[in-house]
Design an enzyme around this catalytic site. Structure first.
Site, PDB file in Angstrom:
ATOM      1  CG  LEU A 104     -81.320 -71.036  17.776  1.00  0.00           C
ATOM      2  CD1 LEU A 104     -80.377 -70.412  16.996  1.00  0.00           C
ATOM      3  CD2 LEU A 104     -80.786 -71.098  19.319  1.00  0.00           C
ATOM      4  CG  LEU A 105     -84.135 -76.591  21.282  1.00  0.00           C
ATOM      5  CD1 LEU A 105     -85.272 -77.284  21.536  1.00  0.00           C
ATOM      6  CD2 LEU A 105     -82.991 -77.635  20.839  1.00  0.00           C
ATOM      7  CG  ASN A 106     -78.772 -72.892  22.506  1.00  0.00           C
ATOM      8  OD1 ASN A 106     -79.701 -72.293  22.648  1.00  0.00           O
ATOM      9  ND2 ASN A 106     -77.460 -72.791  23.082  1.00  0.00           N
ATOM     10  CG  ASP A 107     -76.508 -76.043  25.065  1.00  0.00           C
ATOM     11  OD1 ASP A 107     -76.503 -75.812  24.118  1.00  0.00           O
ATOM     12  OD2 ASP A 107     -75.972 -75.134  26.188  1.00  0.00           O
ATOM     13  CD  GLN A 123     -79.574 -71.849  27.298  1.00  0.00           C
ATOM     14  OE1 GLN A 123     -78.748 -70.993  27.097  1.00  0.00           O
ATOM     15  NE2 GLN A 123     -80.285 -71.738  28.437  1.00  0.00           N
ATOM     16  CB  SER A 167     -76.434 -74.330  29.518  1.00  0.00           C
ATOM     17  OG  SER A 167     -77.079 -74.328  28.233  1.00  0.00           O
ATOM     18  NE  ARG A 227     -70.326 -70.777  27.505  1.00  0.00           N
ATOM     19  CZ  ARG A 227     -69.454 -70.199  26.890  1.00  0.00           C
ATOM     20  NH1 ARG A 227     -68.907 -69.033  27.443  1.00  0.00           N
ATOM     21  NH2 ARG A 227     -68.899 -70.651  25.805  1.00  0.00           N
ATOM     22  CG  ASP A 228     -72.517 -74.237  29.964  1.00  0.00           C
ATOM     23  OD1 ASP A 228     -73.315 -73.209  29.887  1.00  0.00           O
ATOM     24  OD2 ASP A 228     -71.787 -74.550  28.950  1.00  0.00           O
ATOM     25  CD  GLU A 281     -69.552 -73.832  24.593  1.00  0.00           C
ATOM     26  OE1 GLU A 281     -69.930 -72.707  24.599  1.00  0.00           O
ATOM     27  OE2 GLU A 281     -70.144 -74.587  23.575  1.00  0.00           O
TER      28      GLU A 281
END
Ligand code: FRU
Length: 540
Positions: A104-107, A123, A167, A227-228, A281
């Site tokens: 799985l890929l996210n940000d 991510q 992230s 976060r981030d 976020e």
């Protein structure tokens, strides 16, 4: 008792997959329970959600000892992830977007120009199409179109990021690339969240060395949902923006300040003037033509349109900073009116343009047809953002022109025409009352309806193989006609409307040969450029 003894009791370093430091303890999680030795009284063993953990009093064990263990875990994690860097064959796999080889890929993360090349991370959970302990994958490019895989740059290996290197952004400095990210930790049966803001530095743009947390404690008034980090320089100091949730469960912006990038002082929480959602976020900020902007992902946003049920959204606001770098937010807009655009990051190109890339996916969706091929989600195409006479414009990044092949002229009408590929750029003017259908095969298609009665452009993907998510987006428009530039890439569609006034992004899963195009309600001249594949960052 020493850390070495705890490791020995746990069956040796190669049996340890995690290190944690819950209050006054040191805990190691083991891979194989059967390798655990008989334990002395001062070591406890518990099963936390199926993971066996050994704990002892932390005593005088210092951060450096923990770091050495983290480094060995990191090496093991990088070795294990290698097997997941070979892309699976998949008809849904994009030809010129970035997709994960597996998992799985996210940000997108750490998007920046540094020492002669563009750096981009994302991510990643390598081992399944699930949101679990996140890694950072590192890619570089000289042209923003063709990307090279560099490494698995960060793994969830240490006591401060054991459940995910979450992230963050990167800062380019003379002496290296500074990567700020959130360390995510989960403790105990209830998976209690603990959050740190961390730094990793690369001197050569390739190898990243973790420096550990630069912010260990929560500031007052927020939950562990903070976060981030986005770090930038303004008014002679470094500023860190964090997406945060207040103890009243409202989304806000937390601001820290620093003079050296390593020591940070909390400044305050901001954003009361636009109060939106229960959490913010992935903040980003940048200047365009002398105007500062703020981009973020508010969560828990309600929409009056019954088709629009997803609370995770994207927003851009005009932002000002006073001389103390206190931010104030002014008017704002949605960045993308489609389905799948979240957590975007921007970078400045060498020639001074602002380009943006996002996650083409959403936090709660984990079942789509590509999961059958062991991968999920992708990054969006690159877009340029401009601020022109008080209007925000988003246009396809000019770098993408290099993918164009010889154009074809198409007279679109009710007869199905075959695009003969699913990777193309298509331009046309849609008139009110018309419907454009793409990726058509039999009764499968995605459609764009210029609904005159409602005054909306409707993007409808209900006749596709989508497994989760909304299927209709309605964008109110008042223009006389609707100028479209569409980008298709196997399982996605990105639609630029009226010279970048609006953009709609969608994942569209259809059969591999669903390449038909139909126009209902008239006849329209269109131009189609097949788009060639970019260089694949991962080799099959
Ligand atoms: C956004 C997000 C971030 C977090 C990351 C974890 O999609 O939830 O807030 O850092 O994903 O992968």
């Amino acid at each position: 008792m020493s850390l070495d003894l705890l490791i020995e009791l746990a069956g040796g370093m190669d049996n340890i997959c995690r290190i944690l430091t819950p209050s006054n303890l040191v805990t190691v999680a083991v891979l194989d329970k059967h390798r655990i030795h008989t334990l002395p009284q001062d070591v406890t063993m518990t099963s936390v959600l199926g993971e066996w953990q050994l704990s002892m009093a932390r005593g005088s064990i210092c951060d450096e000892e923990l770091r050495q263990v983290g480094q060995i875990i990191a090496e093991q994690q990088v070795r294990r992830a290698q097997a997941y860097l070979t892309p699976t064959a998949s008809a849904y796999r994009p030809l010129w977007h970035i997709s994960p080889p597996q998992g799985l890929l996210n940000d997108p993360n750490g998007f920046v120009y540094h020492q002669g090349e563009y750096h981009l991370f994302y991510q990643w959970y390598p081992y399944a199409c699930e949101h679990k302990d996140k890694y950072w994958v590192h890619l570089t490019s000289s042209d923003l179109v063709n990307w090279d895989y560099r490494s698995v740059a960060l793994t969830p290996s240490d006591w401060f990021d054991s459940h995910g290197a979450f992230s963050g952004h990167a800062v380019s400095q003379e002496d290296g690339l500074y990567v700020f990210y959130t360390g995510n930790i989960r403790l105990g049966e209830n998976r209690d969240r603990q959050t740190t803001q961390c730094l990793a530095v690369s001197r050569d743009g390739r190898q990243f060395t973790k420096c550990g947390p630069v912010i260990r404690q929560l500031p007052p008034g927020v939950t562990e949902h903070i976060r981030d980090p986005k770090v930038f320089y303004a008014n002679n100091e470094w500023v860190m923006l964090l997406g945060a949730q207040t103890t009243e469960l409202e989304g806000r912006l937390a601001v820290y300040r620093s003079h050296n990038l390593t020591e940070w002082q909390f400044d305050g929480l901001y954003g009361d003037e636009i109060a939106q959602g229960y959490m913010w976020e992935c903040p980003d900020t940048f200047e365009l033509s002398g105007q500062r902007f703020f981009v973020f992902g508010p969560q828990g946003i309600k929409d009056a349109n019954p088709h629009h049920t997803i609370g995770h959204q994207n927003r851009i606001y005009r932002m000002s900073l006073d001389e103390h770098n206190h931010p104030q937010l002014h008017e704002g807009w949605q960045l993308d009116a489609g389905f799948d655009f979240y957590a975007p990051q921007t970078a400045q190109t060498i020639d001074g343009r602002r380009v943006m890339i996002g996650w083409m996916g959403l936090p709660d969706e984990v079942d789509q047809p590509s999961c059958d091929d062991q991968w999920l989600h992708q990054l969006t195409m690159l877009r340029e953002i401009h601020w022109e006479q008080g209007r925000l414009k988003q246009r396809p990044a000019q770098e993408l022109l290099q993918l164009r092949q010889a154009p074809r002229s198409l007279l679109l009408n009710a007869t199905v025409q075959d695009a003969m590929c699913k990777s193309y750029e298509l331009t046309l003017d849609l008139q009110w009352g018309q419907e454009l259908r793409l990726m058509v095969k039999g009764d499968q298609y995605v459609s764009l309806v210029a609904d005159r009665a409602k005054g909306v452009l409707r993007l409808d993907r209900q006749h596709t193989d989508l497994r989760e998510g909304d299927v209709i987006r309605e964008l109110p428009l008042t223009s006389r006609c609707i100028a479209l530039t569409l980008f298709a890439d196997q399982s996605s569609l990105e639609i630029f409307i009226n010279d970048g006034d609006k953009v709609m992004t969608a994942r569209v899963f259809t059969s591999p040969d669903a390449s038909g195009i139909v126009l209902l309600g008239g006849e329209v001249q269109a131009t189609l450029y097949p788009l060639q594949a970019a260089k694949a960052p991962f080799r099959a």
